[in-house]
Design an enzyme around this catalytic site. Sequence first.
Site, PDB file in Angstrom:
ATOM      1  N   ALA A 155       1.261  -0.803   0.002  1.00  0.00           N
ATOM      2  CA  ALA A 155       0.123  -0.130  -0.154  1.00  0.00           C
ATOM      3  C   ALA A 155       0.895   1.193  -0.047  1.00  0.00           C
ATOM      4  O   ALA A 155       0.602   1.858  -0.400  1.00  0.00           O
ATOM      5  CB  ALA A 155      -0.872   0.031   0.866  1.00  0.00           C
ATOM      6  N   TYR A 156       1.538   1.295   0.808  1.00  0.00           N
ATOM      7  CA  TYR A 156       3.122   2.310   1.002  1.00  0.00           C
ATOM      8  C   TYR A 156       3.520   2.524  -0.724  1.00  0.00           C
ATOM      9  O   TYR A 156       3.386   4.018  -0.424  1.00  0.00           O
ATOM     10  CB  TYR A 156       4.220   2.346   2.397  1.00  0.00           C
ATOM     11  CG  TYR A 156       4.747   2.972   1.899  1.00  0.00           C
ATOM     12  CD1 TYR A 156       4.937   3.761   2.668  1.00  0.00           C
ATOM     13  CD2 TYR A 156       6.182   3.327   1.256  1.00  0.00           C
ATOM     14  CE1 TYR A 156       5.985   5.132   2.342  1.00  0.00           C
ATOM     15  CE2 TYR A 156       7.392   3.770   1.602  1.00  0.00           C
ATOM     16  CZ  TYR A 156       7.110   5.340   2.342  1.00  0.00           C
ATOM     17  OH  TYR A 156       8.247   5.983   2.232  1.00  0.00           O
ATOM     18  N   ALA A 157       3.744   1.426  -1.373  1.00  0.00           N
ATOM     19  CA  ALA A 157       4.722   1.567  -2.619  1.00  0.00           C
ATOM     20  C   ALA A 157       3.585   2.008  -3.264  1.00  0.00           C
ATOM     21  O   ALA A 157       3.703   3.149  -4.889  1.00  0.00           O
ATOM     22  CB  ALA A 157       5.282   0.350  -2.613  1.00  0.00           C
ATOM     23  N   LYS A 160       3.264   5.883  -3.226  1.00  0.00           N
ATOM     24  CA  LYS A 160       4.876   6.038  -3.854  1.00  0.00           C
ATOM     25  C   LYS A 160       4.002   6.167  -4.717  1.00  0.00           C
ATOM     26  O   LYS A 160       4.652   7.121  -5.983  1.00  0.00           O
ATOM     27  CB  LYS A 160       5.719   5.674  -3.209  1.00  0.00           C
ATOM     28  CG  LYS A 160       5.726   6.131  -1.139  1.00  0.00           C
ATOM     29  CD  LYS A 160       5.512   7.644  -1.693  1.00  0.00           C
ATOM     30  CE  LYS A 160       6.598   8.262  -0.335  1.00  0.00           C
ATOM     31  NZ  LYS A 160       6.695   9.199   0.346  1.00  0.00           N
TER      32      LYS A 160
END
Length: 251
Positions: A155-157, A160
């Site tokens: 989810a973080y990547a 980004k």
Amino acid sequence: MTKITLITGGSRGLGRNTALAVARHGDDVIVTYHSRADDALAVVAEIEALGRKAAALQLDTGRIADFPAFAEKLRATLGDVWGRDSFDHLVNNAGHGDSAAITETTEAQFDRLVDVHFKGVFFLTQALLPLLAEGGRIVNFSTGLTRFAYPGYGAYAAAKGAVEVLTRYMAKELGPRGIAVNTVAPGAIETDFRGGAVRDNPEINKQLASITALGRVGVPDDIGPMVASLLSPANRWVTAQRIEISGGQAI
């Protein structure tokens, strides 16, 4: 005229390092902070000790509804401290780490990551564009994790990765104003990100160093000076680029 750089999340970590590097390059600096006012004021003091002007403003980059009021607060600060109604560089750095396997990621975790790392970047930039000078610069922080994958950062990547696409569109749409927009993507860095895992866990540090071409993990001083150089006149013809600062991690 002295340039003014606004750095979100500038009270600690890579934001703090970038703020100090930009000041050493001769810019005045405005940092935002989420809750650590003392840390932000300490950064302001360090910048002023370098002979530059500085200010600190509170901002939660995940609260989009607050952005119009923040823009007005920024406008007032620019007038009071600098006698100007514009600033020159925007560095969208603020963020947080939250890792979980895709099968275990909650909607609340997902929403917060998207709000801070993507939606916040989009709408904060939108809110501040009327104050950004013609010929200015925008730098959006991404991560090496958009190129190489480690379980737990889906989810973080992904958030980004959305910023990297957004960067290219910003460069296209803001080009007529002479505004250059780029992404910087740090690899593994010794900060307090994810509880300081890279910095404080020798096994993790050694493993990541072993897959990095330059033989070590990064430190904040590998990042801030590079961002400062990207804002300099020497890089005026660089736009719409993703620049990874990872020492050759996972190549």
